[in-house]
Scaffold this active site. Structure first.
Site, PDB file in Angstrom:
ATOM      1  N   HIS A  12      53.158  85.019  -9.460  1.00 34.49           N
ATOM      2  CA  HIS A  12      53.785  85.053  -8.138  1.00 34.49           C
ATOM      3  C   HIS A  12      55.249  84.668  -8.237  1.00 34.49           C
ATOM      4  O   HIS A  12      55.659  83.929  -9.141  1.00 34.49           O
ATOM      5  CB  HIS A  12      53.085  84.083  -7.169  1.00 34.49           C
ATOM      6  CG  HIS A  12      51.810  84.616  -6.599  1.00 34.49           C
ATOM      7  ND1 HIS A  12      51.773  85.655  -5.702  1.00 34.49           N
ATOM      8  CD2 HIS A  12      50.520  84.240  -6.795  1.00 34.49           C
ATOM      9  CE1 HIS A  12      50.508  85.903  -5.370  1.00 34.49           C
ATOM     10  NE2 HIS A  12      49.735  85.057  -6.029  1.00 34.49           N
ATOM     11  N   HIS A  39      46.133  81.972  -3.366  1.00 32.80           N
ATOM     12  CA  HIS A  39      45.727  80.624  -3.767  1.00 32.80           C
ATOM     13  C   HIS A  39      46.497  79.552  -2.993  1.00 32.80           C
ATOM     14  O   HIS A  39      45.921  78.556  -2.543  1.00 32.80           O
ATOM     15  CB  HIS A  39      45.958  80.425  -5.272  1.00 32.80           C
ATOM     16  CG  HIS A  39      44.877  80.978  -6.136  1.00 32.80           C
ATOM     17  ND1 HIS A  39      44.597  82.325  -6.204  1.00 32.80           N
ATOM     18  CD2 HIS A  39      43.981  80.368  -6.965  1.00 32.80           C
ATOM     19  CE1 HIS A  39      43.592  82.519  -7.047  1.00 32.80           C
ATOM     20  NE2 HIS A  39      43.195  81.354  -7.514  1.00 32.80           N
TER      21      HIS A  39
END
Length: 483
Positions: free
Chosen positions: A417, A369
């Site tokens: 993440h 992303h």
């Protein structure tokens, strides 16, 4: 003093607290209270009271907005009526009159942006309304930018308090840091045009060339000196613009490779990942959960691909050139390809699944992303810089940076993440954008959308009269014009 007053406000009845939230932003620039007690503190405290259920959130937003708009309008009226006498009796004694006149002319002509941007910094928020009134900025222009700035500033400050809750002191400290950062950005934006005007005239190159040391180096190393001079020439694309792109490319590539090395070896910067992850888990709130679950989609292909396709198609049709479409396909495609390749090579595991509050799949490094967001929104900002107007550029660059940072923060906040995952994805995309810019600067000189940045230099014709020459007249025909 602020702590004692804040405790007093948090203990007030609802309607009295709302009156305080209305009054302080209103008195900030009209009575110059903002020099002692910044208005965002009252708005943050109003947000805290709304989070505690003492007063409605919509009421805090409404009274804060009205107070900010009315207060700045009063400050504008005071500056319009009494500003010049006050200035002459105080600061005007230390400032040259021509500098004051120049500032007034600027505010009268372009003061709308100063009104909007000054709203987000404590010092400028107090002074700008009065200065705009003193300079004679039309009130309808002032009111439009005042309303827009107040809406953004009040909403941001109140929501910070609403989200922060009991940690309002940390939120207020963060707001002050944001204000100082905004002030620094405004100073840089004010200074950069002056520096750029001097640089693009290339007069500094002429002065440097006349110095004895460069002349000696030119005689000793003629080819190297000539090459270096061409690389620093701001009048051609292959000069200073290409040099800046090359420097950014080298720095971003070096940073990305360093982060990748740390991730592969489990050392260096990766040692901060567990601490950051733990801190984020400890500071989650329901409002932030909702915010980051929504904003993380700004880095998904479902959003980015249609946006890139529409913008590239419109620019290709309007400019009658395939460059935007090719750039969108190549840059975004390369970002996705590199992300998939590096992910398979590094094989990094994600944080524990029990910490996730959003779906995710595959390996962790680099963040997909983040990579896509920085590549796509950065490319859109480049399109705005090349094909858009001069006023659009700072807003496009700021929007691209803000969206990229928010998407990167969302991936860390959602627990899917590590910090180094998003840093690696961001630096990789920046390197791709710098490479694309460098290729365009070197291989596409015929379109010349940057020619308006070049200021012709004064020269003397054989008769001794001063004339103006553009870059083509000074450098001769472009050898790449036929490409």
């Amino acid at each position: 003093m602020i702590d004692a007053l804040a405790k007093f406000v948090l203990g007030l009845p609802g309607w009295v607290a709302l009156a305080f939230v209305f009054a302080l932003p209103g008195l900030e620039s009209s009575a110059f209270v903002g020099f002692v007690f910044p208005g965002e503190v009252a708005l943050i405290l109003g947000g805290v009271l709304a989070a505690q259920g003492a007063i409605p959130l919509w009421a805090v937003l409404a009274v804060g907005f009205l107070g900010a708009v009315i207060g700045d309008s009063v400050g504008y009226a005071v500056g319009h009526r009494y500003g010049r006498p006050i200035l002459d009796a105080t600061v005007g004694r230390l400032v040259k009159p021509d500098h004051v006149d120049r500032a007034e002319r600027y505010l009268a002509e372009r003061g709308g942006k100063a009104v909007f941007l000054g709203r987000f910094t404590a010092a400028l928020r107090v002074m700008i309304p009065g200065m705009a009134g003193m300079a004679g900025l039309r009130y309808r222009v002032f009111l439009a930018y005042n309303v827009a700035g107040a809406a953004g500033w009040v909403t941001l400050s109140v929501l910070l308090g609403y989200i922060g809750g009991a940690s309002w002191k940390h939120v207020a400290h963060l707001a002050s840091r944001i204000g100082l950062g905004a002030l620094a950005v405004l100073i840089v934006l004010a200074v950069l045009p002056l520096v750029w005007r001097r640089v693009r005239r290339a007069s500094w190159l002429r002065r440097l060339a006349e110095h004895p040391l460069p002349r000696g180096l030119e005689r000793r190393f003629p080819r190297s000196t000539r090459w270096l001079t061409q690389r620093l020439d701001p009048r051609v694309r292959s000069g200073l613009p290409a040099t800046i792109a090359a420097v950014v490319l080298a720095a971003a590539t070096w940073t990305f490779l360093g982060i990748t090395q740390d991730v592969s070896a489990g050392e260096g910067l990766t040692r901060t990942d567990p601490g950051v992850h733990t801190w984020v888990l400890a500071h989650r709130t329901q409002a932030l959960d909702t915010f980051f679950r929504l904003t993380t989609h700004l880095g998904s292909t479902i959003v980015l691909v249609p946006v890139l396709v529409v913008v590239a198609a419109l620019l290709t049709r309007r400019r009658r050139t395939p460059v935007p479409a090719v750039a969108a396909f190549v840059v975004f495609g390369a970002a996705m390809l590199l992300h998939a390749l590096v992910r398979q090579l590094v094989h990094r595991a994600r944080p524990p699944m029990s910490d996730w509050i959003a779906p995710a799949s595959g390996f962790s490094y680099p963040s997909g992303h983040t990579t896509q967001a920085w590549a796509a929104w950065g490319l859109l900002a480049l399109f705005a810089c090349v094909y858009g107007g001069r006023r659009l550029r700072p807003f496009a660059i700021t929007a691209g940076l803000v969206i990229g940072v928010v998407v990167a923060a969302s991936r860390v906040y959602l627990g899917v993440h590590w910090l180094t995952d998003v840093l690696g994805g961001a630096t990789m995309s920046v390197a791709l954008l710098a490479l694309a810019s460098l290729v365009w600067l070197l291989l596409a000189p015929s379109e010349r959308p940057l020619d308006h940045l070049v200021e012709p230099l004064p020269t003397e014709d054989p008769a001794g009269e001063r004339t103006r020459q553009g870059p083509q007249e000074r450098h001769g025909p472009d050898p790449a014009a036929g490409l």
